[in-house]
Design a protein around this motif. Structure first.
Motif, PDB file in Angstrom:
ATOM      1  N   VAL A   2       0.863  -1.182   0.000  1.00 14.01           N
ATOM      2  CA  VAL A   2       0.000   0.000   0.000  1.00 14.01           C
ATOM      3  C   VAL A   2       0.894   1.225   0.000  1.00 14.01           C
ATOM      4  N   GLN A   3       0.606   2.144  -0.899  1.00  9.70           N
ATOM      5  CA  GLN A   3       1.353   3.392  -0.956  1.00  9.70           C
ATOM      6  C   GLN A   3       0.391   4.533  -0.642  1.00  9.70           C
ATOM      7  N   LEU A   4       0.830   5.427   0.210  1.00 13.20           N
ATOM      8  CA  LEU A   4       0.067   6.622   0.558  1.00 13.20           C
ATOM      9  C   LEU A   4       0.904   7.827   0.158  1.00 13.20           C
ATOM     10  N   VAL A   5       0.355   8.638  -0.728  1.00 16.13           N
ATOM     11  CA  VAL A   5       1.083   9.796  -1.237  1.00 16.13           C
ATOM     12  C   VAL A   5       0.340  11.060  -0.837  1.00 16.13           C
ATOM     13  N   GLU A   6       1.009  11.881  -0.008  1.00 15.51           N
ATOM     14  CA  GLU A   6       0.425  13.130   0.457  1.00 15.51           C
ATOM     15  C   GLU A   6       0.858  14.293  -0.414  1.00 15.51           C
ATOM     16  N   TYR A  37      -2.499  12.665  10.991  1.00 11.28           N
ATOM     17  CA  TYR A  37      -1.788  12.863  12.242  1.00 11.28           C
ATOM     18  C   TYR A  37      -0.697  13.894  11.990  1.00 11.28           C
ATOM     19  N   ARG A  38      -0.169  14.471  13.048  1.00 13.37           N
ATOM     20  CA  ARG A  38       0.900  15.440  12.870  1.00 13.37           C
ATOM     21  C   ARG A  38       1.934  15.308  13.969  1.00 13.37           C
ATOM     22  N   GLN A  39       3.127  15.737  13.639  1.00 12.49           N
ATOM     23  CA  GLN A  39       4.223  15.703  14.601  1.00 12.49           C
ATOM     24  C   GLN A  39       5.032  16.973  14.492  1.00 12.49           C
ATOM     25  N   ALA A  40       5.033  17.736  15.556  1.00 12.10           N
ATOM     26  CA  ALA A  40       5.824  18.965  15.623  1.00 12.10           C
ATOM     27  C   ALA A  40       7.197  18.634  16.205  1.00 12.10           C
ATOM     28  N   PRO A  41       8.190  19.467  15.937  1.00 14.75           N
ATOM     29  CA  PRO A  41       9.541  19.203  16.464  1.00 14.75           C
ATOM     30  C   PRO A  41       9.537  19.031  17.978  1.00 14.75           C
ATOM     31  N   LEU A  85      -5.536  28.833  10.148  1.00 14.33           N
ATOM     32  CA  LEU A  85      -4.327  28.187  10.637  1.00 14.33           C
ATOM     33  C   LEU A  85      -3.582  29.062  11.634  1.00 14.33           C
ATOM     34  N   LYS A  86      -2.986  28.393  12.618  1.00 13.89           N
ATOM     35  CA  LYS A  86      -2.249  29.059  13.675  1.00 13.89           C
ATOM     36  C   LYS A  86      -0.795  28.578  13.652  1.00 13.89           C
ATOM     37  N   PRO A  87       0.121  29.359  14.189  1.00 14.94           N
ATOM     38  CA  PRO A  87       1.527  28.909  14.239  1.00 14.94           C
ATOM     39  C   PRO A  87       1.674  27.551  14.925  1.00 14.94           C
ATOM     40  N   GLU A  88       0.843  27.261  15.904  1.00 12.67           N
ATOM     41  CA  GLU A  88       0.935  25.981  16.602  1.00 12.67           C
ATOM     42  C   GLU A  88       0.462  24.793  15.758  1.00 12.67           C
ATOM     43  N   ASP A  89      -0.084  25.056  14.576  1.00 14.27           N
ATOM     44  CA  ASP A  89      -0.425  23.981  13.650  1.00 14.27           C
ATOM     45  C   ASP A  89       0.789  23.524  12.842  1.00 14.27           C
ATOM     46  N   THR A  90       1.887  24.229  12.974  1.00 15.24           N
ATOM     47  CA  THR A  90       3.105  23.871  12.251  1.00 15.24           C
ATOM     48  C   THR A  90       3.585  22.481  12.661  1.00 15.24           C
ATOM     49  N   ALA A  91       3.738  21.608  11.680  1.00 13.48           N
ATOM     50  CA  ALA A  91       4.143  20.230  11.940  1.00 13.48           C
ATOM     51  C   ALA A  91       4.290  19.498  10.620  1.00 13.48           C
ATOM     52  N   VAL A  92       4.806  18.287  10.702  1.00 17.10           N
ATOM     53  CA  VAL A  92       4.744  17.367   9.569  1.00 17.10           C
ATOM     54  C   VAL A  92       3.430  16.598   9.708  1.00 17.10           C
ATOM     55  N   TYR A  93       2.642  16.613   8.666  1.00 21.64           N
ATOM     56  CA  TYR A  93       1.346  15.951   8.671  1.00 21.64           C
ATOM     57  C   TYR A  93       1.469  14.612   7.942  1.00 21.64           C
ATOM     58  N   TYR A  94       0.998  13.562   8.610  1.00 18.64           N
ATOM     59  CA  TYR A  94       1.080  12.214   8.066  1.00 18.64           C
ATOM     60  C   TYR A  94      -0.317  11.650   7.807  1.00 18.64           C
ATOM     61  N   ASP A 109      -1.091   1.526   7.252  1.00 22.82           N
ATOM     62  CA  ASP A 109       0.103   2.136   6.677  1.00 22.82           C
ATOM     63  C   ASP A 109       0.108   3.658   6.793  1.00 22.82           C
ATOM     64  N   TRP A 110       1.316   4.218   6.633  1.00 24.23           N
ATOM     65  CA  TRP A 110       1.534   5.651   6.776  1.00 24.23           C
ATOM     66  C   TRP A 110       2.150   6.226   5.511  1.00 24.23           C
ATOM     67  N   GLY A 111       1.829   7.480   5.256  1.00 22.03           N
ATOM     68  CA  GLY A 111       2.492   8.204   4.199  1.00 22.03           C
ATOM     69  C   GLY A 111       3.826   8.745   4.672  1.00 22.03           C
ATOM     70  N   GLN A 112       4.521   9.421   3.762  1.00 24.22           N
ATOM     71  CA  GLN A 112       5.864   9.910   4.082  1.00 24.22           C
ATOM     72  C   GLN A 112       5.837  11.237   4.823  1.00 24.22           C
ATOM     73  N   GLY A 113       4.714  11.880   4.852  1.00 29.25           N
ATOM     74  CA  GLY A 113       4.572  13.144   5.564  1.00 29.25           C
ATOM     75  C   GLY A 113       4.710  14.349   4.655  1.00 29.25           C
ATOM     76  N   THR A 114       4.019  15.413   5.009  1.00 31.80           N
ATOM     77  CA  THR A 114       4.118  16.670   4.279  1.00 31.80           C
ATOM     78  C   THR A 114       4.207  17.809   5.293  1.00 31.80           C
ATOM     79  N   GLN A 115       5.116  18.722   5.044  1.00 31.30           N
ATOM     80  CA  GLN A 115       5.375  19.803   5.997  1.00 31.30           C
ATOM     81  C   GLN A 115       4.342  20.919   5.852  1.00 31.30           C
ATOM     82  N   VAL A 116       3.791  21.331   6.968  1.00 29.38           N
ATOM     83  CA  VAL A 116       2.925  22.506   7.030  1.00 29.38           C
ATOM     84  C   VAL A 116       3.569  23.504   7.984  1.00 29.38           C
ATOM     85  N   THR A 117       3.832  24.695   7.480  1.00 32.24           N
ATOM     86  CA  THR A 117       4.450  25.745   8.292  1.00 32.24           C
ATOM     87  C   THR A 117       3.544  26.964   8.283  1.00 32.24           C
TER      88      THR A 117
END
Length: 120
Positions: A2-6, A37-41, A85-94, A109-117
Motif C-alpha cells: 500500500v502506498q500513501l502519497v500526500e 496525524y501530525r508531529q511537531a519538532p 491556521l495558527k503557528p501551533e499547527d506547524t508540523a509534519v502531517y502524516y 500504513d503511513w504516508g511519508q509526511g508533508t510539511q505545514v508551516t
C-alpha cells in the motif's frame, strides 16, 4: 503493498488555509478508515482527524471548527481542509489508512509526511 502519497503542504500565514490530499494505492480490497496525524519538532505524533468508511469523523479538540476531513471512496483519497491556521499547527502531517488487502490481510500504513508551516 500500500502506498500513501500526500500533497498540499507548504508555508502559509496565520489565518490562512491549506488543503492536504492523500491518495492510497496498491492491492487494496477495502479501506476502513483514513486519517491525518501530525508531529511537531520535539513532540509526539498526535491525531488530527479521522474518517471511517461510514463517514464518521473524529477531530482533535485543538482543530475542531477549523479543520474538516473528507474522503473520496472511489479514489481511495482523503482530504484535510485546514482553515484559520495558527503557528501551533506547524508540523509534519502524516496520512494513515487501515483496511484489507486483496490477499485478505489487514494493513495499517503511513504516508511519508508533508510539511505545514504557519508563519508570518
Amino acid at each position: 503493498q500500500v502506498q500513501l502519497v500526500e500533497s498540499g503542504g507548504g508555508l502559509v500565514q496565520p489565518g490562512g488555509s491549506l488543503r492536504l490530499s492523500c491518495a492510497a494505492s496498491g492491492i487494496i480490497l477495502s479501506i476502513n478508515a483514513m486519517g491525518w496525524y501530525r508531529q511537531a519538532p520535539g513532540k509526539q505524533r498526535e491525531l488530527v482527524a479521522t474518517i471511517t468508511v461510514g463517514g464518521n469523523t473524529n477531530y482533535a479538540d485543538s482543530v475542531k471548527g477549523r479543520f474538516a476531513i473528507s474522503r473520496d471512496i472511489a479514489k481511495n483519497t482523503v482530504y484535510l481542509q485546514m482553515n484559520s491556521l495558527k503557528p501551533e499547527d506547524t508540523a509534519v502531517y502524516y496520512c494513515n489508512a487501515g483496511g484489507v488487502l486483496t490477499t485478505w490481510r489487514k494493513f495499517d500504513d503511513w504516508g511519508q509526511g508533508t510539511q505545514v508551516t504557519v508563519s508570518s
